[in-house]
Scaffold this motif. Structure first.
Motif, PDB file in Angstrom:
ATOM      1  N   ALA A 277     -34.216 -26.113  34.706  1.00  0.00           N
ATOM      2  CA  ALA A 277     -34.263 -27.309  33.716  1.00  0.00           C
ATOM      3  C   ALA A 277     -33.303 -27.147  32.746  1.00  0.00           C
ATOM      4  O   ALA A 277     -32.349 -28.238  32.701  1.00  0.00           O
ATOM      5  N   ALA A 278     -33.090 -25.806  32.036  1.00  0.00           N
ATOM      6  CA  ALA A 278     -31.944 -25.960  31.162  1.00  0.00           C
ATOM      7  C   ALA A 278     -30.526 -26.052  31.845  1.00  0.00           C
ATOM      8  O   ALA A 278     -29.782 -26.885  31.206  1.00  0.00           O
ATOM      9  N   LEU A 279     -30.444 -25.595  33.040  1.00  0.00           N
ATOM     10  CA  LEU A 279     -28.962 -25.778  33.851  1.00  0.00           C
ATOM     11  C   LEU A 279     -28.890 -27.363  34.050  1.00  0.00           C
ATOM     12  O   LEU A 279     -27.700 -27.847  33.873  1.00  0.00           O
ATOM     13  N   SER A 280     -29.926 -27.829  34.515  1.00  0.00           N
ATOM     14  CA  SER A 280     -29.897 -29.344  34.801  1.00  0.00           C
ATOM     15  C   SER A 280     -29.804 -30.054  33.650  1.00  0.00           C
ATOM     16  O   SER A 280     -28.729 -31.138  33.634  1.00  0.00           O
ATOM     17  N   CYS A 281     -30.115 -29.516  32.498  1.00  0.00           N
ATOM     18  CA  CYS A 281     -29.847 -30.566  31.292  1.00  0.00           C
ATOM     19  C   CYS A 281     -28.445 -30.410  31.071  1.00  0.00           C
ATOM     20  O   CYS A 281     -27.695 -31.702  30.730  1.00  0.00           O
ATOM     21  N   PHE A 282     -27.674 -29.309  30.970  1.00  0.00           N
ATOM     22  CA  PHE A 282     -26.414 -29.207  30.848  1.00  0.00           C
ATOM     23  C   PHE A 282     -25.608 -29.746  31.874  1.00  0.00           C
ATOM     24  O   PHE A 282     -24.393 -30.287  31.508  1.00  0.00           O
ATOM     25  N   ALA A 294     -23.837 -34.713  21.663  1.00  0.00           N
ATOM     26  CA  ALA A 294     -24.963 -34.121  20.924  1.00  0.00           C
ATOM     27  C   ALA A 294     -26.013 -33.516  21.565  1.00  0.00           C
ATOM     28  O   ALA A 294     -26.686 -32.555  21.237  1.00  0.00           O
ATOM     29  N   LEU A 295     -26.483 -34.193  22.943  1.00  0.00           N
ATOM     30  CA  LEU A 295     -27.438 -33.625  23.794  1.00  0.00           C
ATOM     31  C   LEU A 295     -27.032 -32.101  24.128  1.00  0.00           C
ATOM     32  O   LEU A 295     -28.257 -31.158  23.957  1.00  0.00           O
ATOM     33  N   ARG A 296     -26.007 -31.736  24.373  1.00  0.00           N
ATOM     34  CA  ARG A 296     -25.497 -30.320  24.879  1.00  0.00           C
ATOM     35  C   ARG A 296     -25.770 -29.461  23.653  1.00  0.00           C
ATOM     36  O   ARG A 296     -26.393 -28.287  23.863  1.00  0.00           O
ATOM     37  N   MET A 332     -39.216 -27.953  24.325  1.00  0.00           N
ATOM     38  CA  MET A 332     -38.219 -28.669  23.699  1.00  0.00           C
ATOM     39  C   MET A 332     -36.926 -28.718  24.970  1.00  0.00           C
ATOM     40  O   MET A 332     -36.306 -29.882  25.297  1.00  0.00           O
ATOM     41  N   ILE A 333     -36.770 -27.709  25.757  1.00  0.00           N
ATOM     42  CA  ILE A 333     -35.725 -27.578  26.550  1.00  0.00           C
ATOM     43  C   ILE A 333     -36.332 -28.524  27.895  1.00  0.00           C
ATOM     44  O   ILE A 333     -35.463 -29.210  28.400  1.00  0.00           O
ATOM     45  N   ALA A 340     -32.257 -36.134  29.719  1.00  0.00           N
ATOM     46  CA  ALA A 340     -30.885 -36.188  30.236  1.00  0.00           C
ATOM     47  C   ALA A 340     -30.824 -36.552  31.886  1.00  0.00           C
ATOM     48  O   ALA A 340     -30.071 -37.637  32.304  1.00  0.00           O
ATOM     49  N   VAL A 341     -31.643 -36.028  32.718  1.00  0.00           N
ATOM     50  CA  VAL A 341     -31.537 -36.243  34.282  1.00  0.00           C
ATOM     51  C   VAL A 341     -32.159 -37.654  34.436  1.00  0.00           C
ATOM     52  O   VAL A 341     -31.370 -38.432  35.160  1.00  0.00           O
TER      53      VAL A 341
END
Length: 550
Positions: A277-282, A294-296, A332-333, A340-341
């Motif tokens: 999930a963290a990787l998908s966010c970035f 800002a999201l990053r 939060m992550i 984001a996705v």
């Protein structure tokens, strides 16, 4: 000239996004299901019903400890269950929890610079369907659950605080942080590091000045400070929590609820899913471009906090530090990743290029693929068609109405099929809860108020204790979930430890009866079993047995 669409899905995409939030709230309930009372409500119901003011609970260490349950929400609503039915109260606030989170997520998308209605509406509907926003994450923190708790309600002001900070409106961000503190203090503490990461980025690129940041932050803190008063006064009045416990707090947490406090208390699959999930966010933020810078930084701050939370219990035994539940900040992550996705998928689905739009559809299916994938694939395909009909294609939409209705019908049937296991679990939960509520009602009407019980079934013990608590107004000498009282009332540790020793040694019926008798319980509530003798009262497969004269 464009003709007015006769496709109901295309019309939905033209609605005001906050109107779609209401529709999405309904969809989210279809996803999660609903239980009137469950799990952590064992701490909330006595507060709602002001149980610690009743004479029969004057010597009950668990019930009395709940006066130090420091969420401002429950402080405000002490005794509200005497005015309104507690189940209706909890149902209302559960609806508020779902809708407010979706509204906060919409506000965040606008803060990132997304304003087109079609994109925002698809985004909100995706969030209502997204598997990652249902249930709990690493650490046991919840997002959209099937029952109400104040912690899940606090997710909305937490996200709203991030959203205002993205806009540089730190006065409003500080007020949102104070509201989060009012609802759940440690969740407000979680917000500090992501906000610091974001503020540092904004200062570096010149999006805000030091002066503006300090003035706005101070102004918001002064206004929001009023919200800090109730929980802080409650904490400061609790002398036990300000003293170091006389036992290893870390060892207690490891025995009571390791998933809340230790990363290795969660399954490796859950940890891998969180990393993904963290990787998908970035990755999604990178695809969204500069709008998502800002999201990053918010996600970077949340990830850094999780690393600190994983290390903290390895180096400290401080109850003050461990009670921040830093592992639970993984929520939060998970939320930022899902936002984001979903935002990327929505932007792609609404793109005029059909190849890009189909890519968005594929990403959307992946977002909801953990459950209900086939059903929502059909729904998403319908929205994909609706989002991409332009010009003369609009004239032909009426011809496709039957096909879209067929897709939605297939989707509905698939949802019913795939949600059946969840339905079975919730039905079993409700059946057990109703049995114990009936036993509690019998105890309330037939037995003296000062009668004590030990509720100790093998079948859904937390649900049994909660159901009995709701209707009986009788003291229980112990229940599994009561162990959490040690966190705000360390003196409860001895009671918890004694019951755990009994539980760990696979107690026989005589051990259980002896334990109940030694602690003053007149009755034992458990699964019906002739080994305990003749029951005093029975509801379904649940029975009450007399403990005396054994």
């Amino acid at each position: 000239m464009l003709t007015r669409s006769r496709n109901p899905l295309a019309r939905i995409l033209r609605w005001h996004p906050y109107s779609v939030v209401l529709l999405a709230t309904v969809l989210s309930f279809l996803r999660t299901g609903y239980l009137p009372i469950d799990n952590n409500n064992v701490y909330h119901l006595p507060i709602l019903m002001n149980s610690f003011a009743l004479p029969q609970f004057a010597s009950d260490p668990f019930i009395q400890s709940l006066q130090h349950f420091s969420s401002g929400f429950w402080i405000v609503f002490i005794g509200a269950g005497e005015i309104v039915n507690p189940k209706l109260f909890l149902a209302f606030w559960l609806a508020v929890t779902h809708s407010s989170l979706l509204a906060a997520a919409l506000h965040l998308a606008r803060s990132f610079g997304f304003h087109e209605r079609r994109v925002l509406n698809i985004y909100v509907l995706l969030l209502a369907m997204a598997a990652c926003l249902q249930g709990t994450t690493v650490g046991g923190a919840g997002v959209m659950l099937n029952y109400f708790t104040h912690s899940e309600l606090a997710n909305a002001p937490l996200i709203l605080g991030f959203s205002y900070a993205v806009r540089g409106r730190y006065a409003q961000a500080a007020i949102a942080t104070a509201l989060t503190f009012f609802l759940n203090a440690f969740m407000a503490v979680w917000m500090i590091l992501p906000l610091c990461f974001l503020a540092a980025y904004q200062l570096r690129i010149g999006a805000i000045s030091w002066r503006a940041l300090m003035v706005r932050g101070l102004l918001g803190s002064l206004i929001g400070g009023v919200l800090l008063v109730p929980p802080l006064l409650n904490v400061l009045s609790n002398h036990q929590i300000l003293e170091a416990p006389a036992f290893s707090y870390r060892q207690f947490l490891r025995g009571f609820y390791p998933a809340h406090f230790f990363l290795d208390g969660n399954s490796w699959l859950e940890v891998v899913a969180l990393a993904a999930a963290a990787l998908s966010c970035f990755l999604a933020a990178a695809q969204l471009g500069r709008q998502a810078n800002a999201l990053r930084h918010l996600a970077g701050g949340a990830s850094a906090l999780l690393v600190i939370g994983a290390a903290a219990p390895l180096v400290t035994d401080s109850a003050l530090v461990l009670n921040l539940h830093l592992i639970r900040s993984a929520v939060m992550i998970m939320m930022l990743s899902t936002f984001a996705v979903a935002l990327l998928a929505a932007a792609w689905m609404a793109a005029p290029d059909r190849a890009v739009a189909f890519r968005g559809l594929t990403l959307s299916i992946a977002l909801v693929a953990v459950w209900f994938s086939a059903a929502f694939a059909c729904v998403l395909l319908a929205f994909y068609r609706a989002a991409n009909r332009r010009g003369k294609d609009e004239d032909r939409q009426g011809k496709h109405t039957v096909a879209i209705v067929a897709l939605c019908t297939i989707a509905a049937m698939t949802v019913i099929f795939l949600s059946y296991p969840t339905y079975l679990y919730q039905r079993k939960n409700l059946e057990v809860s109703h049995e114990w509520q009936a036993l509690g009602s019998w105890a309330d009407h037939q037995l003296p108020p000062d009668t004590k019980f030990l509720i100790w079934p093998k079948r859904l013990p937390e649900i049994a204790a909660l159901g009995f608590e709701y209707t009986s107004r009788r003291q229980q000498i112990f229940a599994t979930k009561f162990g959490a009282a040690v966190m705000w009332s360390p003196a409860y540790f001895d009671i918890w430890n004694g019951s755990e020793q009994l539980r760990r040694k696979s107690a026989t019926s005589q051990d259980i009866l002896a334990y109940a008798s030694a602690h003053g319980a007149a009755y034992l509530g458990t699964d019906c079993d002739p080994v305990f003798g003749e029951s005093v009262h029975q509801e379904g497969d649940s029975c009450v047995y007399a403990v005396s004269n054994r």
